[in-house]
Design a protein around this motif. Sequence first.
Motif, PDB file in Angstrom:
ATOM      1  N   PRO A 136       0.824  -1.211   0.000  1.00 30.35           N
ATOM      2  CA  PRO A 136       0.000   0.000   0.000  1.00 30.35           C
ATOM      3  C   PRO A 136       0.860   1.264   0.000  1.00 30.35           C
ATOM      4  O   PRO A 136       2.043   1.243   0.351  1.00 30.35           O
ATOM      5  CB  PRO A 136      -0.813  -0.117   1.297  1.00 30.35           C
ATOM      6  N   ALA A 137       0.252   2.374  -0.396  1.00 32.06           N
ATOM      7  CA  ALA A 137       0.985   3.632  -0.574  1.00 32.06           C
ATOM      8  C   ALA A 137       1.269   4.356   0.735  1.00 32.06           C
ATOM      9  O   ALA A 137       1.807   5.463   0.709  1.00 32.06           O
ATOM     10  CB  ALA A 137       0.189   4.564  -1.499  1.00 32.06           C
ATOM     11  N   THR A 138       0.928   3.748   1.873  1.00 36.50           N
ATOM     12  CA  THR A 138       1.171   4.445   3.138  1.00 36.50           C
ATOM     13  C   THR A 138       2.658   4.668   3.382  1.00 36.50           C
ATOM     14  O   THR A 138       3.078   5.736   3.838  1.00 36.50           O
ATOM     15  CB  THR A 138       0.572   3.635   4.297  1.00 36.50           C
ATOM     16  N   GLY A 139       3.483   3.658   3.079  1.00 32.83           N
ATOM     17  CA  GLY A 139       4.921   3.825   3.251  1.00 32.83           C
ATOM     18  C   GLY A 139       5.477   4.881   2.321  1.00 32.83           C
ATOM     19  O   GLY A 139       6.346   5.679   2.694  1.00 32.83           O
ATOM     20  N   THR A 280      10.830   2.402  -4.940  1.00 31.79           N
ATOM     21  CA  THR A 280      10.727   1.283  -4.004  1.00 31.79           C
ATOM     22  C   THR A 280      12.001   0.470  -4.020  1.00 31.79           C
ATOM     23  O   THR A 280      12.508   0.090  -5.087  1.00 31.79           O
ATOM     24  CB  THR A 280       9.539   0.395  -4.370  1.00 31.79           C
ATOM     25  N   PHE A 281      12.511   0.203  -2.837  1.00 30.36           N
ATOM     26  CA  PHE A 281      13.780  -0.509  -2.724  1.00 30.36           C
ATOM     27  C   PHE A 281      13.535  -2.013  -2.652  1.00 30.36           C
ATOM     28  O   PHE A 281      12.741  -2.498  -1.839  1.00 30.36           O
ATOM     29  CB  PHE A 281      14.529  -0.038  -1.471  1.00 30.36           C
ATOM     30  N   VAL A 282      14.200  -2.765  -3.547  1.00 33.76           N
ATOM     31  CA  VAL A 282      14.153  -4.225  -3.545  1.00 33.76           C
ATOM     32  C   VAL A 282      15.454  -4.721  -2.936  1.00 33.76           C
ATOM     33  O   VAL A 282      16.537  -4.507  -3.484  1.00 33.76           O
ATOM     34  CB  VAL A 282      13.971  -4.780  -4.961  1.00 33.76           C
ATOM     35  N   ASN A 283      15.356  -5.384  -1.802  1.00 30.37           N
ATOM     36  CA  ASN A 283      16.560  -5.697  -1.033  1.00 30.37           C
ATOM     37  C   ASN A 283      17.229  -7.008  -1.423  1.00 30.37           C
ATOM     38  O   ASN A 283      18.136  -7.467  -0.730  1.00 30.37           O
ATOM     39  CB  ASN A 283      16.230  -5.722   0.459  1.00 30.37           C
ATOM     40  N   ASN A 284      16.784  -7.634  -2.534  1.00 27.14           N
ATOM     41  CA  ASN A 284      17.402  -8.897  -2.949  1.00 27.14           C
ATOM     42  C   ASN A 284      18.267  -8.731  -4.191  1.00 27.14           C
ATOM     43  O   ASN A 284      18.637  -9.702  -4.834  1.00 27.14           O
ATOM     44  CB  ASN A 284      16.325  -9.952  -3.236  1.00 27.14           C
ATOM     45  N   THR A 285      18.574  -7.494  -4.559  1.00 21.92           N
ATOM     46  CA  THR A 285      19.323  -7.260  -5.797  1.00 21.92           C
ATOM     47  C   THR A 285      20.769  -7.690  -5.692  1.00 21.92           C
ATOM     48  O   THR A 285      21.470  -7.749  -6.705  1.00 21.92           O
ATOM     49  CB  THR A 285      19.262  -5.771  -6.156  1.00 21.92           C
ATOM     50  N   GLU A 373       1.891  -4.966   5.648  1.00 15.36           N
ATOM     51  CA  GLU A 373       2.789  -3.823   5.892  1.00 15.36           C
ATOM     52  C   GLU A 373       3.719  -4.186   7.038  1.00 15.36           C
ATOM     53  O   GLU A 373       3.307  -4.274   8.189  1.00 15.36           O
ATOM     54  CB  GLU A 373       1.990  -2.567   6.246  1.00 15.36           C
ATOM     55  N   ARG A 374       4.957  -4.405   6.688  1.00  9.83           N
ATOM     56  CA  ARG A 374       5.954  -4.712   7.697  1.00  9.83           C
ATOM     57  C   ARG A 374       7.023  -3.636   7.680  1.00  9.83           C
ATOM     58  O   ARG A 374       7.397  -3.117   6.626  1.00  9.83           O
ATOM     59  CB  ARG A 374       6.576  -6.081   7.422  1.00  9.83           C
ATOM     60  N   ARG A 375       7.503  -3.361   8.880  1.00 10.56           N
ATOM     61  CA  ARG A 375       8.446  -2.263   9.038  1.00 10.56           C
ATOM     62  C   ARG A 375       9.711  -2.479   8.211  1.00 10.56           C
ATOM     63  O   ARG A 375      10.255  -1.542   7.642  1.00 10.56           O
ATOM     64  CB  ARG A 375       8.800  -2.131  10.517  1.00 10.56           C
ATOM     65  N   ASP A 376      10.153  -3.705   8.121  1.00 14.68           N
ATOM     66  CA  ASP A 376      11.412  -3.957   7.427  1.00 14.68           C
ATOM     67  C   ASP A 376      11.233  -4.093   5.926  1.00 14.68           C
ATOM     68  O   ASP A 376      12.202  -4.293   5.199  1.00 14.68           O
ATOM     69  CB  ASP A 376      12.076  -5.211   7.977  1.00 14.68           C
ATOM     70  N   ARG A 377       9.983  -4.017   5.456  1.00 17.86           N
ATOM     71  CA  ARG A 377       9.741  -4.164   4.028  1.00 17.86           C
ATOM     72  C   ARG A 377       9.487  -2.830   3.334  1.00 17.86           C
ATOM     73  O   ARG A 377       9.584  -2.764   2.117  1.00 17.86           O
ATOM     74  CB  ARG A 377       8.556  -5.095   3.783  1.00 17.86           C
ATOM     75  N   SER A 378       9.097  -1.800   4.069  1.00 17.23           N
ATOM     76  CA  SER A 378       8.804  -0.503   3.472  1.00 17.23           C
ATOM     77  C   SER A 378      10.087   0.306   3.441  1.00 17.23           C
ATOM     78  O   SER A 378      10.474   0.931   4.433  1.00 17.23           O
ATOM     79  CB  SER A 378       7.724   0.221   4.280  1.00 17.23           C
ATOM     80  N   ALA A 379      10.753   0.283   2.317  1.00 17.34           N
ATOM     81  CA  ALA A 379      12.012   1.013   2.160  1.00 17.34           C
ATOM     82  C   ALA A 379      12.057   1.607   0.759  1.00 17.34           C
ATOM     83  O   ALA A 379      11.521   1.035  -0.202  1.00 17.34           O
ATOM     84  CB  ALA A 379      13.200   0.091   2.399  1.00 17.34           C
ATOM     85  N   PHE A 380      12.696   2.770   0.646  1.00 24.05           N
ATOM     86  CA  PHE A 380      12.742   3.486  -0.624  1.00 24.05           C
ATOM     87  C   PHE A 380      14.136   4.038  -0.861  1.00 24.05           C
ATOM     88  O   PHE A 380      14.855   4.402   0.066  1.00 24.05           O
ATOM     89  CB  PHE A 380      11.720   4.629  -0.650  1.00 24.05           C
ATOM     90  N   ARG A 381      14.462   4.115  -2.130  1.00 24.32           N
ATOM     91  CA  ARG A 381      15.677   4.773  -2.572  1.00 24.32           C
ATOM     92  C   ARG A 381      15.303   6.212  -2.965  1.00 24.32           C
ATOM     93  O   ARG A 381      14.319   6.424  -3.676  1.00 24.32           O
ATOM     94  CB  ARG A 381      16.262   4.032  -3.770  1.00 24.32           C
TER      95      ARG A 381
END
Length: 884
Positions: A136-139, A280-285, A373-381
Amino acid sequence: MFASQNLFFSILFLSSALFLTGAANINIGAIVNTDLRIGREQKVAMEIAAQHFNSSSSPIFLDVSELNSSSDPFEVITRAKDLISWGAEAIIGTGTWPEVAALSKAVDTSRIPVLSLAPTPTSSSRMPSVVQMSYPATGEARCLAAIIRSFNWRRVIVIYEKDIYGSSSRVLALFSDALRDSGSQIDYQIAFPPLATVSDATDMIRRTLKGIPRQLSKVFLLIRSSPELTVELFEQAKELGMMAKDHVWIVNDDVTALLDATLTPFFISSYMQGVIGISTFVNNTTTSSYHAFSSVFQRRFKQEYELKGEHRFEPGRHAVRAYDAVHAIAYAAAATANKAENGSVTTLQGILSTKFTGLSGFIEFTRDGFLPERRDRSAFRVLNVVGKSYKDLGFWSEGYGFFENETDMSRHERVVDVLRPVFWPGGTDKIPGGWGTLKIGIPKATTFDQFVKVEYDTDGNLQPTGFCIDVFQEILKRLKYDLIYEFQAFDGSYDDLVNKVPSQEVDAVVGDITILAKRAVNATFTVPFLSSGLSMLVPVKPNHTPWMFMKPFTKEVWLLILATLVYTAGVVWYLERESNPVFHGTPWVQLGATVWLILSTIFFAHGEQNRSQLPSRSIFVCLTRNSIYFPRAGRVYSYYTKTVVIVWLVVVLILTTSFTANLSSILTIEKLEPVPPGSRVGCDGDSFVLKYLQEVLLYKNSRIERIGEPEEYVKAFKSGNITAAYLETPYLRVFLSQHQDFSVIGETHRLGGFGFVFPKHSLLADDFSDVILQLAENGTLKELENKWFTFTLSNSPSPDNNRERDSLSLDCFWLLFLFTGCTSTIVLLLNVTGTSVAVLRRSFMVLWRSTTNLSPREGLELPKVVPMSSHQEDTHHANTTDVV
């Protein structure tokens, strides 16, 4: 590289084969807009995912229905029905949220699940049969709000594109809440209709941007936009000067994705320089699986779309999500086939129960079909457009804040308050204030140019000076952001100048503007940077008159001094007339000797007291054991006379000292002209001053003289046209520093002080007020006052029109005169009555002879004393040696 790719595919093939053993074929449909690079990436990624399963016993059949950018929601519905007819068990929607909403209606009756890759407006945007593969767009809203807060922007203009399903309004509410929580707010909002419904989009966008009020913030936040609107919007903003210095543009994930997919390097470098965006940051790159997928993706993407050159095209987050979406459906289909024996399990239920680790991270869904919505999943560049591409400014993680690099964010270490230095629109490195180029109005014609003086440099540019300008410049130095401005001088009254702010002719007014209630109705003032009040100016009356020497005492005191002098002289003559040879002779000789003796006590009683000798020209009184010697006036021989004279000397000492002190005070303190009732007064003609004089101080209009220039006040006073003038205290300080023959009288009527003018509810006024308080506390305002105003009102004479208070009255001296008069009278009575009591006579003798026991002053040799005979004592004669 090839070894890692082979290992990656081997693992995928093995797992797929084992997982899907015994499962039926899987038909997956997809609707993709291949006009956009995002759609092309998603199409290639889904084809690669399907290929990974095609070697298994239960292959995936993928049917991709390609759309173009001009397609409408009805076209989406048509394509969906075609996929259902083909036998699709699930459909992947990659377009916008309105397209997904249309797709949901198309498959609602067939109960086929839709896996959406479109950004979700809110977690409450629930639709039947739709599973959301994006958070969702909240993050996203909180990330944008954090960026705005980090640069201290407190008002923004929000721009978005509406849709027929109302999702944009829900996103707007989401951003409004996030901004409010961070201490900011939406100043203005622009809602563009879908560009497909507008005949002349260019003209509509241009007119909308030109209609933004000038006084609003220049921080623009683009939260929803199609590629078509993005292109038109930035082109028109560039032409209208809205991509210039002191403007700020912030875009969301949708627009940032276009930088890699749709927008050309030429467009980016020409129209989007300085834009800040989030992705949106994808942390598996950094995993080996991602790199293996990336290698295959780049090769196929380059081949399919005939891209030339050696450039690498890394798959974006949209491609990674599309790859994982295919896996989610495949796993769900296999799980459904395995559980079919125990009961009916739909594909939708299988998707909701799926849990696996994909290229974009761990995938699982809530019961409502959303990624939790998990705290460790909402990350942005956080990105910054520079040149033909962009650079990284940092990273933001929900619940933590900003990080300089990916490693710090993964470890949650070294949280920073601000991002890396930003390249802003206009090419500046300093943080913009977000207000654009402000038009600052200043008064062109001021009564006192110490406050504002309009001047021009050699190039003809306006360069004003004065106290108010210095205060303005000091404030700008202490603001946390850069403020671009230009001065504009205006004629007319101050009320007219203030009214130019709400009429949007200027953005602010700087000058000696008095804060008034009526002016604050449609404008906002800063806190006062200079206190102000209304006081009366009067001329100082000259004190140097021919009879000024009579001023120390009142008439009564002078008459009593004269009477006491005559009375004491008569007593001395009577007591000395027989024993003192000076008083022998004609009556005129005796009168002259008496007057000279008494006057000598006045004029010769205060000589120097540290003489080494007693010369013939000595000007002090010499006391011996048997006589008192007055230089040039002779001696007194009678003990009675000595007593009278000594008391008189004490009185003379007090009177002369009081005279000298009071005369000095009168000569140094200026006196003010009294203001008779009904006299005419002058003022500078400002409307609020006139109103105050008429309504508060009750002056009739016929008694008020309007005066413009400072020198006109002096002429009006000299001509008698006015007897007083009313000016504000800051102006009085300037006037009195230039004219010393005037002063302030009466009480000061308090006013609001001088302040700067801004539009109603302007946050700039709040920022200026905060800095003004700092300048007042650290003494900077006081230093500026001392620079421009050397005179303070405390230097003016105290307001006092009672002329008699300067003269010492009889109340101060009546006891002194009573003492000398009684002493002279008592001594005279004792002599007249012939009292010759031995005790009394001996008391006088002992009193005066005891003076010989006093230590002589240094350098003063007392004369030798010849003892008196008893006959001489009876006749009150005294012989003494001459004074050396």
